[in-house]
Write a protein that holds these residues in place. Structure first.
Motif, PDB file in Angstrom:
ATOM      1  N   GLN B 115      74.488  84.323  61.413  1.00 43.15           N
ATOM      2  CA  GLN B 115      75.738  84.367  61.030  1.00 43.15           C
ATOM      3  C   GLN B 115      76.037  83.124  60.043  1.00 43.15           C
ATOM      4  N   GLY B 116      76.989  83.076  59.255  1.00 44.92           N
ATOM      5  CA  GLY B 116      77.147  82.038  58.380  1.00 44.92           C
ATOM      6  C   GLY B 116      76.039  82.059  57.187  1.00 44.92           C
ATOM      7  N   SER B 117      76.224  81.406  56.320  1.00 42.07           N
ATOM      8  CA  SER B 117      75.394  81.422  55.084  1.00 42.07           C
ATOM      9  C   SER B 117      74.041  80.503  55.545  1.00 42.07           C
ATOM     10  N   VAL B 118      72.938  81.045  54.907  1.00 42.27           N
ATOM     11  CA  VAL B 118      71.862  80.011  55.222  1.00 42.27           C
ATOM     12  C   VAL B 118      70.990  79.893  53.756  1.00 42.27           C
ATOM     13  N   GLU B 119      70.734  78.599  53.553  1.00 38.86           N
ATOM     14  CA  GLU B 119      70.196  78.127  52.150  1.00 38.86           C
ATOM     15  C   GLU B 119      68.987  78.869  52.012  1.00 38.86           C
ATOM     16  N   ALA B 120      68.498  79.442  50.923  1.00 32.96           N
ATOM     17  CA  ALA B 120      67.448  80.316  50.621  1.00 32.96           C
ATOM     18  C   ALA B 120      66.087  79.505  50.252  1.00 32.96           C
ATOM     19  N   GLY B 121      64.887  79.749  50.655  1.00 35.53           N
ATOM     20  CA  GLY B 121      63.736  79.218  50.400  1.00 35.53           C
ATOM     21  C   GLY B 121      63.615  79.444  49.027  1.00 35.53           C
ATOM     22  N   ARG B 122      62.784  78.437  48.568  1.00 33.91           N
ATOM     23  CA  ARG B 122      62.623  78.483  46.852  1.00 33.91           C
ATOM     24  C   ARG B 122      61.442  79.736  46.639  1.00 33.91           C
ATOM     25  N   GLY B 123      60.373  79.923  47.376  1.00 36.83           N
ATOM     26  CA  GLY B 123      59.297  80.911  46.747  1.00 36.83           C
ATOM     27  C   GLY B 123      58.822  81.724  48.222  1.00 36.83           C
ATOM     28  N   THR B 124      57.878  82.256  48.124  1.00 32.84           N
ATOM     29  CA  THR B 124      57.515  83.174  48.964  1.00 32.84           C
ATOM     30  C   THR B 124      56.571  82.422  49.848  1.00 32.84           C
ATOM     31  N   ILE B 125      56.854  82.840  51.299  1.00 35.71           N
ATOM     32  CA  ILE B 125      55.801  82.352  52.438  1.00 35.71           C
ATOM     33  C   ILE B 125      54.831  83.669  52.961  1.00 35.71           C
ATOM     34  N   LEU B 126      53.693  83.446  52.467  1.00 34.07           N
ATOM     35  CA  LEU B 126      52.695  84.365  52.832  1.00 34.07           C
ATOM     36  C   LEU B 126      52.063  84.240  54.176  1.00 34.07           C
ATOM     37  N   VAL B 127      52.283  85.308  54.959  1.00 32.87           N
ATOM     38  CA  VAL B 127      51.566  84.921  56.592  1.00 32.87           C
ATOM     39  C   VAL B 127      50.473  85.908  56.568  1.00 32.87           C
ATOM     40  N   VAL B 128      49.444  85.276  56.822  1.00 28.40           N
ATOM     41  CA  VAL B 128      47.958  85.975  57.034  1.00 28.40           C
ATOM     42  C   VAL B 128      47.869  86.081  58.197  1.00 28.40           C
ATOM     43  N   CYS B 129      46.868  86.943  58.798  1.00 27.61           N
ATOM     44  CA  CYS B 129      46.263  86.970  59.951  1.00 27.61           C
ATOM     45  C   CYS B 129      44.890  87.502  59.819  1.00 27.61           C
ATOM     46  N   ALA B 130      44.063  86.991  61.079  1.00 27.83           N
ATOM     47  CA  ALA B 130      42.641  87.433  60.898  1.00 27.83           C
ATOM     48  C   ALA B 130      42.362  88.840  61.604  1.00 27.83           C
ATOM     49  N   GLY B 131      43.312  89.303  62.938  1.00 25.40           N
ATOM     50  CA  GLY B 131      42.859  90.350  63.323  1.00 25.40           C
ATOM     51  C   GLY B 131      44.120  91.181  63.945  1.00 25.40           C
ATOM     52  N   THR B 132      43.842  92.234  64.371  1.00 22.17           N
ATOM     53  CA  THR B 132      45.406  93.042  64.901  1.00 22.17           C
ATOM     54  C   THR B 132      45.638  92.349  66.172  1.00 22.17           C
TER      55      THR B 132
END
Lengths: 252, 252, 252, 252, 252, 252, 252, 252
Positions: B115-132
């Protein structure tokens, strides 16, 4: 060839200060350069500056002065900036032979030799430490971040047993773009700092302490268990890692 | 009252859309609010949003569903965004009673109510994972960063035993502003990723593995000992911490 | 009497170059030899060559130069090849007094004295190391495997922070019959190598690093937790063990 | 397309049993196949068989039965052999739905489904274990090595407290090409076995024991500290890793 | 017979309220009482009250409800106050059968039955805890100290990530005679509190946390490494120990 | 300005021995004094005496003699009492240059310089140690407690292997107001002492021992696991911490 | 006054060789002797011989030569036998000044001075060790057991990697009344020995090894986890403890 | 065929009660018996009784009830005495099916079935334990020693926090030939007991405790670090090992 180097070169072409053919030669030479130099005992990663924005850094620990000097010479010969961490005075003597202008920072146990232009960080990196004995690690972070083009502010000996020393510096805390917090013993300082600021905190545990400080493990665990948000941690006594992470963040 | 809330309000004053007196009332009310609410068993830190840009987050672990619901209710009542991590389905049932619109993310074991407004991040966050098997921790990072206003890209199951799966995604790696790397077992992935990108890497070890993985300690140690630059580490399975650190960096 | 020695002797009998009676004498003498020699402080296992294909190797650590020299003398006196690991220059001085032709390998901290014929390994053993500081351990593996009759190829300083240095050597990786990978710090290299080759990888963690490398334990754990197949591990800094295991495999 | 598959195909071309164009089509199809399949939660490394001689193996631990079944289906659909380790009966039920002919090995807690031809190992792999409680780990090694094309011999319950049980089997020990030794508690068996044979010993510590066995750590440490030559070690309870390493060695 | 009991008795003799002979009988009976009662599986230390000012306390952990009830009955039968810690509801059911008036404190997991007079502590014991999840341990300290005759003040959920919650309570901090600080995770709170007060701080680490909190070890180490003066520590989750130490101090 | 200093001053005003204006000046000067002095490498917490009853103490470990001397000089210049722990003879030489009257306690490795009046402790602190090798730590506790105004009694070399040595001193045990117990090896002594006395026991583990004493960890664990009531523990070899905690208790 | 001393004295009385009154004097004098001598820094437990059959033994570690000599002098002055373990040559020099006839055993790093009669052990104690580097610990066991009146047999360098060296000595193994087995590295020897004999085995782990021997911890764990019956263990490198336990058993 | 069995048989021959030919037959049959029985999953060491004086004991942990029953049946079928430790009631049900007369000891979690004659121990084994929760381990020691032919005395719940409970039993302490001391938490009891008796003490740490008892590790370390002489230690919770070691000593 750093990004600013390339930027300069192309602007000079546009501005007529440099002949396109000459510029092409220089770029071609940089591209032709092998991405590593094989010294037998070392493969200097000369490509790292392109990939990561800063040339390969030499960890002095476990290398002989002669090995350090040979790698240093190769880095400098390619026009890159030199940083050697955990460097003994003996290592400095050897490096100075190969790289006459190299500078020694005894508190930080580091050798530097800057050349070329480096992209400036956006804001100030505040380096905070808990006690006088944490100074060598804090200074390693300072020298690292400085050589990477950042403006630094130091706030030393503000451990949590006398909180007023830290609370008196709210303004400097608030004006930093990223904070590096260096602490040994119970390692509580990053949690307290992260509770006061809105920017990322890079926590550097130190081996300062005795008994169950276990060479910094107690401080490390405290930092990894921090109940405050926005704390990430590097290895014990890894001032270089803290300064480097802060610099990457400050260059975004 | 978040920074964007304040920003909106003042612009509306300037633009004549809001009476200065009414604006003053609202600001005064926000200032008057006590910086915490005492529930007896908890002191909700309602001031945290002002200090740190995001309201207090509830760690579900070790709290009863009733305690979680009571704290959640208080946060939402103050107009703040809710995030509960390590939330069981039972906790969600309790929270839904108090906060009807709350959403459950089963993969991430998280509850959110924005709820409310949230400041947007500048770029993209890449989430990488090694295995399932690392998926729950990676998703906790994703949900955390998303609720804090960031654009997310996912790159899953690219462990180092089959490097081509990672090398095939160079473009996505290069276009991230910060990378969160989640891995268990030998924890080598953050070192490899950090050797390929120019931006900060937040490493999150997971408890995936058996025998001498020691519940994630092996992965944690590997990440702290990383020979690559620009890696900082959070606690084992702390997807929230990873997402939060990445968000702070991405908001700079 | 090694297997090739026996083989030679019997062929010489068949070819008429040696009298059966003389051959019988030599074999009888070898059989009569006690399977160990008691020096009081040591029982030299002179039978080991028959049982395991290589004579007893002396671990220099924790023995006085005089003890090392006495055991070395006994091994050489029986016509066997000598290998002393973790040998100080002082130990070498003592051994040289007892075994004049003994050779010192300072990088590997090893003493060798080869005699008799040794069965040649089938293929090439590739010894890979992550950084310059891992060199002493890698060289111990090299000297060990070499004295045991193997052809060696070295690939040094190809740590995972600059993957291109390793990927540039695909051909050498593919042409090895067994690979020994030596790495400290985060110990990720064996996982990456094993993901690229089809042959067994013997991983040797080193004590290179600081802080939570815990003298090589972090690297060891990473290697034991490897997500890649075909990796088996020896003790920290045990270049001898790595070289010996690789030699046994290469002799199959 | 395994090496034997390729070998068969080319011989059939040479022998006129297959049209070169048809053969070219098949090879092209194999080359065209993407080196991984993206299932969202998993990137199946379908290229691994080419790189390493055996398709990707599924570690059942930490994956849901549905995830396991989905990955298994994809592997089998590409004509590759399936191996799932640490598989519960529930996982088997799910896999059987997707891969009707899949087989369950309850002692080894493994699922297999063999198809295509597999290159046969050269000699016999002897799997030795110290006690009855080590059986599940030993059987995991057996199933792994068997599905990879090896001939297996079992020698169980020959712990060092009753050495005569082991010494009575000298002949079987001597006739193995590689030995896998599985032991918990004090983990002494690999040292004793390696002192008796001339071939590589792959040591697999198990979590059998209590108190200061620390879930297999005591056995692991003993094996890494072995005073015998030619011992390399895998993770605790990692029967798969032991069988896989032995298979790689036995295929040289 | 507690000190106050003896004191009362002798005053009543002096004041004529009790016949010296009757008093002598009672004292003789107390002296005659064996210093322990042998139940076969337990030797109840009935003498402890004389020696240490409070009767033997029953640690419920690892005892059957029947054993707890039998020991409890014996303690109450001798007129002493009962305290059982780590008591399950099942244990309470068994104790209530033997000691009808016994009271259960579910938050603290404790059973009490007070009788006789107890010497009052001099000042107030302030029990502080860092988070809601630390409540059971804090309450164990509270119940322990209360049954031992102390006045208690509670200050809960004042962890260091939101320092203002603690700093707002300076007055209560300053008015305590001894402070018990209960905290898990990074365990920083005792250091901060001890830097603000002039009285002894008894630190109680809790097992609250996950990953490298290692079940409270991280908090314990932080507390033992405290850079603040006047902190001493008890075992993890040992609320009883903390309350008991505080009571001994408060009775001086 | 200590509490007794203030007390004296005000009594002298009341008694006419001091002019109110002069007194006001002195108090104002003390109030005006900044609560810390910034030496660049250190922020001396000059306010600590007011907050905690004793000035900041210098831990000599990890500081250079010059740093120690500079901090010491500043403390003494403000009229405060000096205590340096873990001080080498070299540090003492440096301090003596800056603070001529400073005294060295070689057994305790401590430097002291007392000035001003100090509030006296109420009773006697008994310092007990298990063996002769624990003496340096015990003496550090003694010097610390003495300089803080306490009466001390020593009871040395009364380890549990010869219990009669301890039992012979019941009277001294009973007459202490607080007991500091210093022990290495198995660390059993605090449990035994706490079973005999009615007052708080501060346990100080020492690094005395070898093998699995693990530098004092075994003793520390034993003390934290004490089955006796009223034991709290400080860091290994932290005689200062033990003496300081005892002094705080003894001043209540 | 040892048991044999008392026995002699009483027999001499019975046989008329000693006057009852003179005997009474001597016994009275022994009884009158205080059970300890207070040297300030040490309370020599002069009563230990009566209680435990052998006088107090001095552990040289952590004591100054002067302290050792002072305690040694006191023990010898009371007619008791002296044993100092972990004694440096410097300590020996100091002791020789106070106790002229004292003997130094350099291999065992021990000082002895025998006087009075000692009760002889019943059988032979066999001291076995695995390697040459274990010798100092084995010799400490030998010297300890010898000075306590036992017949010793030594069997050195019979580690499990060459089992035939041990199996060749079955007769000596079978003729021992108790066996002390000293081993480092993987610590397997006690298990193998205990599987061959019918008598108690006292296992002594040593710090011989490197890497994950962790200074003897690996060997210790192996011994505590022994699958053979009749093995009990003492501290790492505690040859004294092993010899002493064996002596107590051999005196039954 | 136990030693007493053989002794009986030969005496009956000498006394004319048995025909030499019949005796020879029986001895021959015993000799002919293979030294182990191969059940596939187990090789029952039927020879152990001859070698070690007691048949193979079954550790129930990690074996299925069916496996335990099958091994038990084989041992009993050969006329040997049965002992199963760590046996669940389910295991007992299975064993009772195969061995009708087998007895269950619930406190000790053990199954026994005695047959044949057993050599009686010489003296009494005293089993001491510190607290009620240590009872299961103490009883395992009791059942083990009893079935091996020893006279037992029990002394329970005499922990060091109430020393008078132990000191009151001096007589029983002095009359034992060997003492088994069972304790958890701080593990101080063996040191105190060993300081009071002249016979060997076998120390058994238990997992009783919480927090930093680390499942018995704290007690184990304390026992291995004991400052008292004549203490040797077995694994945590290893009541069987303690009873067995004591029995071997008591049979000398």
């Amino acid at each position: 060839m750093t990004d600013p180097d390339l930027h300069d070169l192309l602007h000079r072409v546009r501005d007529g200060g440099l002949d396109p053919a000459a510029a092409a030669d220089r770029i071609r030479m940089a591209l032709r350069a092998a991405p590593f130099v094989d010294l037998g005992f070392a493969r200097v990663d000369t490509h790292r500056e392109v990939r990561q924005g800063f040339p390969e850094v030499i960890l002095g620990l476990g290398k002989t002065p002669a090995q350090i000097a040979a790698i240093a010479e190769r880095i400098v010969a390619r026009g890159q900036t030199l940083l050697v961490t955990r460097a003994t005075p003996e290592a400095y003597d050897a490096v100075r032979g190969a790289v006459p202008g190299a500078e020694y920072h005894p508190d930080a146990r580091a050798i530097t030799y800057a050349q070329g232009s480096v992209e400036a960080g956006r804001g100030t990196i505040l380096v905070v430490c808990a006690g006088t004995s944490d100074l060598p690690v804090a200074e390693e972070a300072v020298v690292t971040a400085a050589v990477m083009g950042n403006r630094i502010d130091r706030l030393y000996d503000v451990g949590v047993a006398g909180l007023h020393r830290l609370l008196a510096e709210q303004e400097r805390l608030q004006s930093a773009r990223v904070v590096v917090v260096v602490a040994g013993m119970e390692g509580a300082l990053p949690s307290v700092v992260a509770g006061l600021v809105k920017v990322p905190v890079v926590a550097v545990p130190t081996s300062v302490g005795y008994g169950v400080s276990f060479g910094g493990v107690a401080a490390l665990l405290a930092m990894l268990n921090s109940c405050a948000n926005g704390v990430a941690v590097v290895n014990i006594d890894n001032g270089f890692g803290g300064g480097c992470m802060a610099s990457l963040i400050n260059h975004l």
